[in-house]
Structures are given as structure tokens and as C-alpha cells.
Design a protein around this motif. Structure first.
Motif, short mmCIF file in Angstrom:
data_model
loop_
_atom_site.label_atom_id
_atom_site.label_comp_id
_atom_site.label_asym_id
_atom_site.label_seq_id
_atom_site.Cartn_x
_atom_site.Cartn_y
_atom_site.Cartn_z
N LEU A 1 7.70 6.41 0.32
CA LEU A 1 6.45 5.95 -0.27
C LEU A 1 6.01 4.69 0.45
N SER A 2 4.74 4.40 0.39
CA SER A 2 4.28 3.11 0.91
C SER A 2 4.77 2.03 -0.06
N PRO A 3 4.92 0.81 0.42
CA PRO A 3 5.32 -0.28 -0.49
C PRO A 3 4.37 -0.43 -1.69
N THR A 4 3.09 -0.20 -1.46
CA THR A 4 2.11 -0.30 -2.55
C THR A 4 2.39 0.73 -3.62
N ARG B 1 4.67 2.59 -8.93
CA ARG B 1 5.50 3.56 -9.64
C ARG B 1 6.83 2.97 -10.08
N GLY B 2 7.33 2.00 -9.32
CA GLY B 2 8.62 1.40 -9.63
C GLY B 2 9.80 2.09 -8.97
N PHE B 3 9.56 3.21 -8.33
CA PHE B 3 10.62 3.96 -7.66
C PHE B 3 9.98 5.00 -6.75
N THR C 1 -1.65 5.32 2.54
CA THR C 1 -2.69 6.35 2.59
C THR C 1 -3.27 6.54 1.20
N GLN C 2 -4.47 7.08 1.15
CA GLN C 2 -5.05 7.35 -0.17
C GLN C 2 -4.32 8.52 -0.82
N ARG C 3 -4.39 8.59 -2.13
CA ARG C 3 -3.76 9.70 -2.86
C ARG C 3 -4.37 11.01 -2.38
#
Length: 165
Positions: free
Chosen positions: A49-52, A57-59, A88-90
Motif C-alpha cells: 500500500l502507499s504510506p497514505t 487503514r492502519g494496516f 495512486t487514486q482508488r
């Protein structure tokens, strides 16, 4: 992806039910490949996942699933060998072609991680396969960094009714 599978993925990703990752990962670990693939699979890598997104999400749900897949298959888990180069965008509401463009070039292997995948057959783990845009970019990054082959396992896949517009 619909019904129970959709509900499980949604609760894992957005409902904070991270304990679902154990059972979902256990089911994924049972996926079978050809004998030759099974014989040469040598490590497990989650889609990062991106850091953002990780902060939101927390995980990383793929990392939770990958941990259980690796444990049950008796393979090493390398969570930091593949990284996301950019946020990236969702992709939820993007058309298939837009998804390809959205993730193109988003994944990479740091120089120090290349020795860990050199010549190896990687099992890439993610929660859902929709258009395979994310998986394709991850496979490209792993193979161009020295992996001999990459197989992909996901918990669910999207319905075929997606339109390429």
C-alpha cells in the motif's frame, strides 16, 4: 466479487476486521498450482500500500493475507522487497483502461531487495483481482528486478462484466 466474498473483503479493508485476514489467508494458502510451480515457489510477497493508504487503514490487508499464506505454505515472507513508488487514486470506480494507466509504473523493487528475489519464483498476494492492473505492474517490477517468475493468488476476483471504456 459479490456476496460473502465481497462482504469479507470490505470488512477486512474498511471495517477494521483485520482478524479476518487469518481465515482468508488460510483459504488462499490452499490454492493449488501445477506441480512444477508448487515445486519452485520460494517466497511470498504482498502487494504494498502507499504510506497514505496505510495510514488511513492502519494496516496493509495484502500483508495480513500474505503472512498467513507464507506461514501455512512454509515459505519466507518478504514484505519490504516490493514498494509503491507513488500514491495512486482508488481504483474502485475506474474503468479497466483507467486502472492500467492509474497504476502504471507505481511499483518497484529497491536495489537492496533485488538480491532477495534474484532467480526466484515469487508468490504475489493481494486481496482482490479486478482487471489485474495492479498485479501486472507488480509482476513487471519483480521480473525486471530479477525474479524468474511470479504467480499470483488473491482471495477474490471481480465479476467479468467490467467494460473497457
Amino acid at each position: 466479487m459479490e456476496g460473502v466474498a465481497a462482504a469479507l473483503v470490505h470488512r477486512l479493508k474498511y471495517g477494521g476486521w483485520d482478524s479476518l485476514g487469518l481465515e482468508m489467508g488460510a483459504q488462499m494458502a490452499e490454492a493449488s498450482f501445477s506441480r512444477s510451480v508448487e515445486a519452485e515457489l520460494s517466497l511470498v510477497v504482498p502487494v504494498p500500500l502507499s504510506p497514505t493508504r496505510r495510514r488511513e487503514r492502519g494496516f496493509n490487508q495484502a500483508a495480513l493475507l500474505a503472512r498467513e499464506v507464507a506461514r501455512r505454505r512454509g515459505l519466507p515472507l518478504l514484505s519490504d522487497v516490493l514498494n509503491r513508488r507513488r500514491h495512486t487514486q482508488r481504483q474502485t470506480h475506474l474503468a479497466p483502461r483507467e486502472r492500467l494507466t492509474n497504476v502504471a509504473g507505481s511499483f518497484g523493487v529497491p536495489v537492496e531487495g533485488r538480491v532477495d528475489i534474484e532467480g526466484r519464483h515469487v508468490l504475489l498476494v493481494d486481496d482482490v483481482l479486478t482487471t489485474a492492473a495492479t498485479a501486472q505492474d507488480c509482476v513487471r517490477a519483480l521480473c525486471s528486478s530479477g525474479a524468474r517468475a511470479v504467480s499470483v493468488v488473491t482471495f477474490a476476483r471481480a465479476r467479468r462484466e467490467l467494460r473497457y471504456s
